[in-house]
Motif scaffolding. Sequence first.
Motif, PDB file in Angstrom:
ATOM      1  N   ASP A   1       0.813  -1.212   0.000  1.00 47.85           N
ATOM      2  CA  ASP A   1       0.000   0.000   0.000  1.00 47.85           C
ATOM      3  C   ASP A   1       0.848   1.264   0.000  1.00 47.85           C
ATOM      4  O   ASP A   1       0.341   2.351  -0.335  1.00 47.85           O
ATOM      5  CB  ASP A   1      -0.933   0.004   1.209  1.00 47.85           C
ATOM      6  N   ASP A   2       2.122   1.135   0.409  1.00 46.07           N
ATOM      7  CA  ASP A   2       3.007   2.298   0.462  1.00 46.07           C
ATOM      8  C   ASP A   2       3.727   2.552  -0.856  1.00 46.07           C
ATOM      9  O   ASP A   2       4.467   3.537  -0.971  1.00 46.07           O
ATOM     10  CB  ASP A   2       4.051   2.112   1.574  1.00 46.07           C
ATOM     11  N   LEU A   3       3.538   1.680  -1.836  1.00 44.97           N
ATOM     12  CA  LEU A   3       4.209   1.819  -3.130  1.00 44.97           C
ATOM     13  C   LEU A   3       3.278   2.466  -4.140  1.00 44.97           C
ATOM     14  O   LEU A   3       2.051   2.339  -4.038  1.00 44.97           O
ATOM     15  CB  LEU A   3       4.656   0.441  -3.637  1.00 44.97           C
ATOM     16  N   PRO A   4       3.813   3.151  -5.131  1.00 44.72           N
ATOM     17  CA  PRO A   4       2.960   3.743  -6.179  1.00 44.72           C
ATOM     18  C   PRO A   4       2.312   2.655  -7.022  1.00 44.72           C
ATOM     19  O   PRO A   4       2.734   1.493  -7.021  1.00 44.72           O
ATOM     20  CB  PRO A   4       3.929   4.595  -6.997  1.00 44.72           C
ATOM     21  N   SER A   5       1.282   3.022  -7.761  1.00 43.11           N
ATOM     22  CA  SER A   5       0.600   2.069  -8.617  1.00 43.11           C
ATOM     23  C   SER A   5       1.520   1.604  -9.742  1.00 43.11           C
ATOM     24  O   SER A   5       2.523   2.252 -10.060  1.00 43.11           O
ATOM     25  CB  SER A   5      -0.660   2.700  -9.210  1.00 43.11           C
ATOM     26  N   LEU A   6       1.169   0.490 -10.366  1.00 42.09           N
ATOM     27  CA  LEU A   6       2.021  -0.080 -11.403  1.00 42.09           C
ATOM     28  C   LEU A   6       2.115   0.826 -12.622  1.00 42.09           C
ATOM     29  O   LEU A   6       3.195   1.041 -13.172  1.00 42.09           O
ATOM     30  CB  LEU A   6       1.496  -1.461 -11.808  1.00 42.09           C
ATOM     31  N   TRP A   7       0.959   1.386 -13.052  1.00 40.50           N
ATOM     32  CA  TRP A   7       1.000   2.215 -14.256  1.00 40.50           C
ATOM     33  C   TRP A   7       1.823   3.472 -14.032  1.00 40.50           C
ATOM     34  O   TRP A   7       2.535   3.934 -14.925  1.00 40.50           O
ATOM     35  CB  TRP A   7      -0.416   2.571 -14.697  1.00 40.50           C
ATOM     36  N   LEU A   8       1.752   4.028 -12.818  1.00 41.98           N
ATOM     37  CA  LEU A   8       2.544   5.216 -12.508  1.00 41.98           C
ATOM     38  C   LEU A   8       4.028   4.866 -12.382  1.00 41.98           C
ATOM     39  O   LEU A   8       4.892   5.671 -12.741  1.00 41.98           O
ATOM     40  CB  LEU A   8       2.035   5.848 -11.216  1.00 41.98           C
ATOM     41  N   SER A   9       4.305   3.669 -11.910  1.00 36.45           N
ATOM     42  CA  SER A   9       5.701   3.231 -11.791  1.00 36.45           C
ATOM     43  C   SER A   9       6.330   2.992 -13.157  1.00 36.45           C
ATOM     44  O   SER A   9       7.518   3.282 -13.371  1.00 36.45           O
ATOM     45  CB  SER A   9       5.774   1.953 -10.953  1.00 36.45           C
ATOM     46  N   LEU A  10       5.544   2.455 -14.097  1.00 35.39           N
ATOM     47  CA  LEU A  10       6.067   2.157 -15.424  1.00 35.39           C
ATOM     48  C   LEU A  10       6.162   3.388 -16.327  1.00 35.39           C
ATOM     49  O   LEU A  10       6.931   3.391 -17.298  1.00 35.39           O
ATOM     50  CB  LEU A  10       5.183   1.113 -16.110  1.00 35.39           C
ATOM     51  N   ALA A  11       5.381   4.415 -16.028  1.00 34.47           N
ATOM     52  CA  ALA A  11       5.298   5.572 -16.925  1.00 34.47           C
ATOM     53  C   ALA A  11       6.649   6.209 -17.237  1.00 34.47           C
ATOM     54  O   ALA A  11       6.932   6.506 -18.406  1.00 34.47           O
ATOM     55  CB  ALA A  11       4.332   6.609 -16.333  1.00 34.47           C
ATOM     56  N   PRO A  12       7.550   6.447 -16.269  1.00 31.09           N
ATOM     57  CA  PRO A  12       8.821   7.090 -16.609  1.00 31.09           C
ATOM     58  C   PRO A  12       9.703   6.255 -17.536  1.00 31.09           C
ATOM     59  O   PRO A  12      10.578   6.811 -18.215  1.00 31.09           O
ATOM     60  CB  PRO A  12       9.504   7.275 -15.247  1.00 31.09           C
ATOM     61  N   VAL A  13       9.486   4.946 -17.581  1.00 30.34           N
ATOM     62  CA  VAL A  13      10.277   4.080 -18.456  1.00 30.34           C
ATOM     63  C   VAL A  13       9.600   3.911 -19.806  1.00 30.34           C
ATOM     64  O   VAL A  13      10.225   4.055 -20.867  1.00 30.34           O
ATOM     65  CB  VAL A  13      10.499   2.696 -17.806  1.00 30.34           C
ATOM     66  N   VAL A  14       8.300   3.623 -19.778  1.00 28.20           N
ATOM     67  CA  VAL A  14       7.587   3.279 -21.008  1.00 28.20           C
ATOM     68  C   VAL A  14       7.310   4.510 -21.867  1.00 28.20           C
ATOM     69  O   VAL A  14       7.416   4.452 -23.103  1.00 28.20           O
ATOM     70  CB  VAL A  14       6.273   2.557 -20.667  1.00 28.20           C
ATOM     71  N   LEU A  15       6.966   5.634 -21.244  1.00 32.17           N
ATOM     72  CA  LEU A  15       6.560   6.808 -22.010  1.00 32.17           C
ATOM     73  C   LEU A  15       7.635   7.304 -22.973  1.00 32.17           C
ATOM     74  O   LEU A  15       7.351   7.498 -24.166  1.00 32.17           O
ATOM     75  CB  LEU A  15       6.131   7.920 -21.049  1.00 32.17           C
ATOM     76  N   PRO A  16       8.899   7.539 -22.539  1.00 30.88           N
ATOM     77  CA  PRO A  16       9.895   8.013 -23.511  1.00 30.88           C
ATOM     78  C   PRO A  16      10.191   6.997 -24.597  1.00 30.88           C
ATOM     79  O   PRO A  16      10.437   7.370 -25.748  1.00 30.88           O
ATOM     80  CB  PRO A  16      11.130   8.299 -22.645  1.00 30.88           C
ATOM     81  N   VAL A  17      10.177   5.714 -24.242  1.00 33.53           N
ATOM     82  CA  VAL A  17      10.415   4.681 -25.250  1.00 33.53           C
ATOM     83  C   VAL A  17       9.323   4.717 -26.317  1.00 33.53           C
ATOM     84  O   VAL A  17       9.601   4.638 -27.522  1.00 33.53           O
ATOM     85  CB  VAL A  17      10.502   3.292 -24.591  1.00 33.53           C
ATOM     86  N   LEU A  18       8.067   4.868 -25.890  1.00 33.14           N
ATOM     87  CA  LEU A  18       6.963   4.916 -26.845  1.00 33.14           C
ATOM     88  C   LEU A  18       7.024   6.171 -27.715  1.00 33.14           C
ATOM     89  O   LEU A  18       6.844   6.101 -28.936  1.00 33.14           O
ATOM     90  CB  LEU A  18       5.632   4.864 -26.098  1.00 33.14           C
ATOM     91  N   LEU A  19       7.272   7.320 -27.117  1.00 33.07           N
ATOM     92  CA  LEU A  19       7.294   8.573 -27.876  1.00 33.07           C
ATOM     93  C   LEU A  19       8.412   8.582 -28.912  1.00 33.07           C
ATOM     94  O   LEU A  19       8.208   8.944 -30.077  1.00 33.07           O
ATOM     95  CB  LEU A  19       7.442   9.761 -26.924  1.00 33.07           C
ATOM     96  N   ILE A  20       9.605   8.190 -28.485  1.00 33.17           N
ATOM     97  CA  ILE A  20      10.754   8.205 -29.401  1.00 33.17           C
ATOM     98  C   ILE A  20      10.585   7.152 -30.494  1.00 33.17           C
ATOM     99  O   ILE A  20      10.824   7.412 -31.677  1.00 33.17           O
ATOM    100  CB  ILE A  20      12.057   7.984 -28.612  1.00 33.17           C
ATOM    101  N   SER A  21      10.157   5.963 -30.113  1.00 33.99           N
ATOM    102  CA  SER A  21       9.999   4.878 -31.090  1.00 33.99           C
ATOM    103  C   SER A  21       8.871   5.172 -32.064  1.00 33.99           C
ATOM    104  O   SER A  21       8.970   4.854 -33.253  1.00 33.99           O
ATOM    105  CB  SER A  21       9.731   3.559 -30.364  1.00 33.99           C
ATOM    106  N   LEU A  22       7.782   5.791 -31.580  1.00 37.49           N
ATOM    107  CA  LEU A  22       6.657   6.105 -32.454  1.00 37.49           C
ATOM    108  C   LEU A  22       7.076   7.057 -33.572  1.00 37.49           C
ATOM    109  O   LEU A  22       6.726   6.858 -34.738  1.00 37.49           O
ATOM    110  CB  LEU A  22       5.515   6.716 -31.638  1.00 37.49           C
ATOM    111  N   HIS A  23       7.826   8.078 -33.219  1.00 44.95           N
ATOM    112  CA  HIS A  23       8.280   9.014 -34.252  1.00 44.95           C
ATOM    113  C   HIS A  23       9.198   8.324 -35.254  1.00 44.95           C
ATOM    114  O   HIS A  23       9.104   8.571 -36.466  1.00 44.95           O
ATOM    115  CB  HIS A  23       9.001  10.195 -33.611  1.00 44.95           C
ATOM    116  N   THR A  24      10.071   7.460 -34.767  1.00 44.95           N
ATOM    117  CA  THR A  24      10.987   6.745 -35.676  1.00 44.95           C
ATOM    118  C   THR A  24      10.209   5.868 -36.644  1.00 44.95           C
ATOM    119  O   THR A  24      10.494   5.840 -37.851  1.00 44.95           O
ATOM    120  CB  THR A  24      11.975   5.899 -34.865  1.00 44.95           C
ATOM    121  N   LEU A  25       9.203   5.156 -36.139  1.00 45.73           N
ATOM    122  CA  LEU A  25       8.416   4.272 -37.004  1.00 45.73           C
ATOM    123  C   LEU A  25       7.591   5.066 -38.024  1.00 45.73           C
ATOM    124  O   LEU A  25       7.543   4.709 -39.207  1.00 45.73           O
ATOM    125  CB  LEU A  25       7.494   3.407 -36.148  1.00 45.73           C
ATOM    126  N   LEU A  26       6.938   6.141 -37.568  1.00 45.21           N
ATOM    127  CA  LEU A  26       6.129   6.936 -38.488  1.00 45.21           C
ATOM    128  C   LEU A  26       6.990   7.624 -39.535  1.00 45.21           C
ATOM    129  O   LEU A  26       6.594   7.748 -40.702  1.00 45.21           O
ATOM    130  CB  LEU A  26       5.317   7.972 -37.706  1.00 45.21           C
TER     131      LEU A  26
END
Length: 582
Positions: free
Chosen positions: A341-366
């Motif tokens: 209960d003292d830890l942040p939620s999973l989606w909030l924990s993953l956001a700093p890792v997943v978000l930049p990977v998705l943004l950078i990779s999305l632009h490269t693919l498009l």
Amino acid sequence: MADRPLPRLGLTGHMALASVWILALSAWLLATDPPRETAPSHPSLTLVSVAADDSPQNPPGKKKAELPDDGRTGGSASADDKTSSAGLTPAAGAGQDKESGSEEPSSNDGEVETGSFWSQWRWLVALVVGITIVLGLIIGWKLNAFLALITAATVVSLMAAGPWPARISRVAEAFGTQAGKIGLVIAMAAVIGKCMLDSGAADRIVRSLLKVLGDRLAPVALMLGGFILAIPVFFDTVFYLLVPLARSLYRRTGKDYVLFLLAITAGGAITHTLVPPTPGPMAMAGYLGFPVGTMILIGALIAAPAALAGLGVAWICNRWMPLPMRPLPGEDETPPTAEDDDLPSLWLSLAPVVLPVLLISLHTLLKAQWAPGRDDVAAGMAGTVLEITAVLGNPNLALMISTAIALWTLVRQKELDRSALAHSVEVALMSGGVIILITASGGAFGEMLKTAGVGDHIGAIFQGKTQESGGIMLMVLGFGLAALLKVAQGSSTVAMITGASMMAGIVEHVTLPYHPVYLASAIGSGSLIGSWMNDSGFWVYAKMGGLTEVESLKTWTVQLLVMGLVGFGLALLLATYLPLVP
């Protein structure tokens, strides 16, 4: 008074002495520049001008100095051609002030090289001297890699051609250019990693993986945890974070301790060398001149099978050496752990890792999918979308957004005041600043080797062989160079930075039959080879895991060797069947 016997020199002493001799040799070569034959002394040379065609000394219409036909070239040769045939590459803008446009006297004006040893082999001497200084100062003198690399860059620049004042200033300019490319990204990644550790986000990710996969697949969960966390967090920190979980699993199961430890290293070590924004892969993308998103996609594609191979080695080592868990000095056998209960939620924990990977990779693919020059109706919409993704997918902005999320998570979980938050950020930036200095100095070293002509000459050697072998020779060279640097000085990051900066000068004049991301992947894979006592990761694994040096060599070193070879093999395979070239 009796004479004291001279102390014996160990390996460190010999390396230090070799460095001193190299520096002395460099100074001697600089002080004894070989004599040159001036133009008037050549009886058959008619000197018209050596300045640029449009300069006042050589107005349009005048010809350059020409040498008569000597029966070997089949015609007259200009002085510039004669200089080039002697193995020299004239420095761009030599003898001319770039900012003011006014000319300054140059030591080469009005002179023709005689083809001396120095003029022909200057590039090779500069290469040997540069590498020796780097290894000598790091291994022998135990200096920080930043000081070793910037010293080597300065000495190589002094040995290269060009006006004397420019030989110093161009080192600082190359350093600043490289720092501008990667400095912000590395600083943001350091802050993200620190915030994820302090807020409990990293702990939440690993616990969620263990909960989903269960104890039976706990090694897979540890591998995935290391694989994900090592993208924004340095490997040493990832191992510090996860090794208590490995020890806790052993207490619960009573077996497979080596398997748990090596599962962590299988995931963490491979993304540390192949997936940005880790400093090494980020720097390689910058040196070799391709988008960071491409390095993320191809690096992850190669890293995943290599990590599975590392997990297979972990299983074999665990069967071969079923070592028990040993207590660590001062360790609490029941360390306190935070409640879920003292830890942040999973989606909030993953956001700093997943978000930049998705943004950078999305632009490269498009960007690859929607090539410019399309005539269809959707071209306008595609251009608008690409403009948006180019902004959001810029690595600097993507990492800044993730940093804001990580900081907000830390403040929310720990209820930090402003002073405590500022202190946490300062600690992160101190570690990131060292990496920025090392990366930028490595770029300056590579640029000075290029200025000395190293890339031109080695590129000319490999030009024909590259076409015959389909570019495989250059990948083998990059892999072997990184492995040699890794064995010599221990740091994978330094091996990647130095190896990629040297290879960038070599491939500049070579047409690669594949995307340069595969060359970067080969270099990153080579930086895993040969980890032993001079590698900080080796000691982190041994001491935090409670293993002896011999046990670490039989497990950690063997696992990294296999992963490096698998990564290199996958890079070769993809370069052959998926070259990604137009």
